[in-house]
Design a protein around this motif. Structure first.
Motif, mmCIF file in Angstrom:
data_model
loop_
_atom_site.group_PDB
_atom_site.id
_atom_site.type_symbol
_atom_site.label_atom_id
_atom_site.label_comp_id
_atom_site.label_asym_id
_atom_site.label_seq_id
_atom_site.Cartn_x
_atom_site.Cartn_y
_atom_site.Cartn_z
ATOM 1 N N ASN A 19 -77.773 -122.620 37.274
ATOM 2 C CA ASN A 19 -76.693 -121.776 36.770
ATOM 3 C C ASN A 19 -77.147 -120.373 36.398
ATOM 4 O O ASN A 19 -76.340 -119.564 35.944
ATOM 5 N N ASN A 20 -78.437 -120.073 36.579
ATOM 6 C CA ASN A 20 -78.948 -118.759 36.220
ATOM 7 C C ASN A 20 -79.477 -117.987 37.415
ATOM 8 O O ASN A 20 -80.307 -117.092 37.266
ATOM 9 N N THR A 21 -78.996 -118.337 38.586
ATOM 10 C CA THR A 21 -79.436 -117.639 39.792
ATOM 11 C C THR A 21 -78.355 -117.695 40.860
ATOM 12 O O THR A 21 -77.427 -118.520 40.787
ATOM 13 N N ILE A 22 -78.479 -116.822 41.849
ATOM 14 C CA ILE A 22 -77.572 -116.842 43.006
ATOM 15 C C ILE A 22 -78.381 -116.970 44.295
ATOM 16 O O ILE A 22 -77.856 -116.809 45.386
ATOM 17 N N LEU A 23 -79.688 -117.274 44.150
ATOM 18 C CA LEU A 23 -80.586 -117.402 45.294
ATOM 19 C C LEU A 23 -81.228 -118.776 45.315
ATOM 20 O O LEU A 23 -81.770 -119.229 44.304
ATOM 21 N N LEU A 37 -80.241 -119.326 50.665
ATOM 22 C CA LEU A 37 -78.789 -119.272 50.448
ATOM 23 C C LEU A 37 -78.545 -118.306 49.299
ATOM 24 O O LEU A 37 -79.107 -118.459 48.213
ATOM 25 N N PHE A 38 -77.706 -117.304 49.542
ATOM 26 C CA PHE A 38 -77.456 -116.250 48.543
ATOM 27 C C PHE A 38 -75.957 -116.111 48.322
ATOM 28 O O PHE A 38 -75.198 -115.871 49.260
ATOM 29 N N GLY A 39 -75.521 -116.265 47.070
ATOM 30 C CA GLY A 39 -74.108 -116.161 46.742
ATOM 31 C C GLY A 39 -73.730 -114.739 46.386
ATOM 32 O O GLY A 39 -74.249 -114.177 45.415
ATOM 33 N N THR A 40 -72.852 -114.137 47.156
ATOM 34 C CA THR A 40 -72.493 -112.734 46.944
ATOM 35 C C THR A 40 -71.227 -112.579 46.101
ATOM 36 O O THR A 40 -70.461 -113.517 45.906
ATOM 37 N N HIS A 41 -71.058 -111.366 45.607
ATOM 38 C CA HIS A 41 -69.789 -110.938 44.994
ATOM 39 C C HIS A 41 -69.449 -109.642 45.701
ATOM 40 O O HIS A 41 -70.188 -108.655 45.605
ATOM 41 N N THR A 208 -67.058 -110.043 36.884
ATOM 42 C CA THR A 208 -68.221 -109.232 37.256
ATOM 43 C C THR A 208 -69.315 -109.337 36.196
ATOM 44 O O THR A 208 -70.506 -109.262 36.522
ATOM 45 N N ASP A 209 -68.920 -109.543 34.948
ATOM 46 C CA ASP A 209 -69.907 -109.679 33.870
ATOM 47 C C ASP A 209 -70.758 -110.925 34.054
ATOM 48 O O ASP A 209 -71.983 -110.881 33.967
ATOM 49 N N TRP A 210 -70.089 -112.081 34.305
ATOM 50 C CA TRP A 210 -70.887 -113.305 34.419
ATOM 51 C C TRP A 210 -71.705 -113.347 35.703
ATOM 52 O O TRP A 210 -72.770 -113.927 35.764
ATOM 53 N N TYR A 211 -71.222 -112.659 36.738
ATOM 54 C CA TYR A 211 -72.025 -112.593 37.966
ATOM 55 C C TYR A 211 -73.260 -111.722 37.728
ATOM 56 O O TYR A 211 -74.387 -112.110 38.064
ATOM 57 N N SER A 212 -73.059 -110.571 37.126
ATOM 58 C CA SER A 212 -74.164 -109.660 36.857
ATOM 59 C C SER A 212 -75.205 -110.277 35.932
ATOM 60 O O SER A 212 -76.410 -110.087 36.114
ATOM 61 N N ASN A 213 -74.730 -111.062 34.964
ATOM 62 C CA ASN A 213 -75.630 -111.686 33.986
ATOM 63 C C ASN A 213 -76.140 -113.058 34.425
ATOM 64 O O ASN A 213 -76.882 -113.707 33.687
ATOM 65 N N MET A 214 -75.725 -113.505 35.615
ATOM 66 C CA MET A 214 -76.123 -114.819 36.137
ATOM 67 C C MET A 214 -75.726 -115.947 35.189
ATOM 68 O O MET A 214 -76.499 -116.873 34.941
ATOM 69 N N GLU A 215 -74.529 -115.858 34.663
ATOM 70 C CA GLU A 215 -74.015 -116.917 33.792
ATOM 71 C C GLU A 215 -72.994 -117.724 34.590
ATOM 72 O O GLU A 215 -71.785 -117.621 34.386
ATOM 73 N N ILE A 216 -73.496 -118.532 35.513
ATOM 74 C CA ILE A 216 -72.641 -119.178 36.506
ATOM 75 C C ILE A 216 -72.623 -120.687 36.317
ATOM 76 O O ILE A 216 -73.670 -121.315 36.204
ATOM 77 N N ASP A 217 -71.437 -121.246 36.297
ATOM 78 C CA ASP A 217 -71.286 -122.702 36.261
ATOM 79 C C ASP A 217 -70.860 -123.141 37.659
ATOM 80 O O ASP A 217 -69.713 -122.943 38.055
ATOM 81 N N GLY A 255 -69.800 -115.522 49.995
ATOM 82 C CA GLY A 255 -69.219 -115.437 48.666
ATOM 83 C C GLY A 255 -69.668 -116.582 47.775
ATOM 84 O O GLY A 255 -69.738 -117.733 48.217
ATOM 85 N N LEU A 256 -69.968 -116.271 46.531
ATOM 86 C CA LEU A 256 -70.520 -117.256 45.604
ATOM 87 C C LEU A 256 -69.675 -118.521 45.507
ATOM 88 O O LEU A 256 -70.205 -119.621 45.392
ATOM 89 N N SER A 257 -68.369 -118.397 45.562
ATOM 90 C CA SER A 257 -67.502 -119.569 45.427
ATOM 91 C C SER A 257 -67.742 -120.599 46.520
ATOM 92 O O SER A 257 -67.462 -121.783 46.339
ATOM 93 N N HIS A 258 -68.285 -120.160 47.660
ATOM 94 C CA HIS A 258 -68.572 -121.084 48.763
ATOM 95 C C HIS A 258 -69.799 -121.960 48.489
ATOM 96 O O HIS A 258 -70.048 -122.925 49.206
ATOM 97 N N LEU A 259 -70.550 -121.621 47.441
ATOM 98 C CA LEU A 259 -71.689 -122.444 47.033
ATOM 99 C C LEU A 259 -71.264 -123.479 46.007
ATOM 100 O O LEU A 259 -71.955 -124.474 45.796
#
Length: 282
Positions: A19-23, A37-41, A208-217, A255-259
């Motif tokens: 939950n703390n990365t997009i890679l 695999l990289f989740g984009t915004h 955009t805040d949670w994506y930038s801060n890598m706060e992803i569930d 797009g991140l949602s696809h992950l």
């Protein structure tokens, strides 16, 4: 260079929370290939990606970039829209003040806004709000979206590119997703997003805040929320993605949602026998 890349991409990866990365690194015990695999915004761009050391190293180590679509001259969104014969009667969807705002906004745009649908206009304005208000992108900043910037990086590095769908297919999907939406709903949400842009209200920037801060569930055990936009597309994409992973070192940027969720690419790749390892992004 190879040793440095290995060390950078390996550091703290085992302790990095999903939950703390997009890679994510993609490996298979039956293959020597290493992919990512990289989740984009889509609202982010050059400045953001350039700050991601490990993501850049991962991209440079790959033979193929796989993204949602490729921007092909003559087949880009503006080309498709401008070729239309029908025009939208915006007075039915926008107040006089809001229509004046749109005219000014599109004064120098290559896209004829009169040929856009209300849905396409909302999607454009929503991204515009995130870029200009949430990310403070200046009016003179002509940098590309995150996905397209990654694509330019691939071109610079002579990395082959593959689009999972065409731009025309994406435009059709955007419109089909809200097919049948009453005009009053279109009016309401267009008025709301224009008001947010005008007021520069950053209280609506949570995404955009949670994506930038890598706060992803990632909610990997939760069902997908949109069959048309997520489930169906993920199910369609996984076949060519799997085929390429068996042959090449791939950098998959979608797009991140696809992950996310049960139908997401993380779960689908795991089901195919791949090991998905979260990588520290910087």
């Amino acid at each position: 260079m190879v040793l440095t890349s290995t060390l950078l991409l390996g550091q703290n990866s085992s302790s990095t929370s999903i939950n703390n990365t997009i890679l994510f690194r993609i490996t298979n015990p039956h293959s020597t290939k290493t992919s990512y695999l990289f989740g984009t915004h889509h609202a982010f761009g050059k400045t953001f990606f350039d700050s991601l050391t490990n993501a850049n190293i991962a991209l440079e180590s790959c033979d193929l970039l796989i993204k949602e679509n490729l921007n092909i001259p003559g087949k880009m969104a503006e080309d498709i829209i401008n070729l239309r014969n029908t025009k939208t009667k915006w007075k039915k969807y926008l107040s006089k003040t809001d229509l004046s705002f749109i005219k000014v906004l599109f004064a120098t745009s290559p896209t004829d806004y009169n040929k856009m649908t209300p849905t396409e206009m909302y999607v454009f304005l929503n991204r515009y709000f995130k870029q200009k208000v949430c990310l403070n992108k200046s009016a003179n900043d002509t940098s590309l979206s995150l996905d397209d910037y990654i694509s330019t990086k691939a071109v610079e590095k002579n990395i082959e590119r593959y689009g999972l769908e065409t731009t025309k297919e994406q435009i059709n999907l955007i419109n089909k997703d809200v097919e049948g939406m009453p005009r009053k709903i279109h009016r309401r949400r267009l008025a709301n997003i224009i008001d947010k842009i005008r007021s520069k209200d950053s209280s609506y920037c949570e995404e955009t805040d949670w994506y930038s801060n890598m706060e992803i569930d990632y909610q990997l055990n939760a069902p997908c929320r949109n069959t048309l936009v997520l489930t169906d597309r993920n199910n369609k994409w996984i076949k060519p993605i799997n085929d390429f992973l068996e042959k090449k070192n791939c950098f998959i940027a979608v797009g991140l949602s696809h992950l996310m969720y049960k139908c997401g690419l993380i779960n689908q790749l795991k089901e195919l026998g791949y090991t998905i390892t979260p990588i520290e992004i910087k």
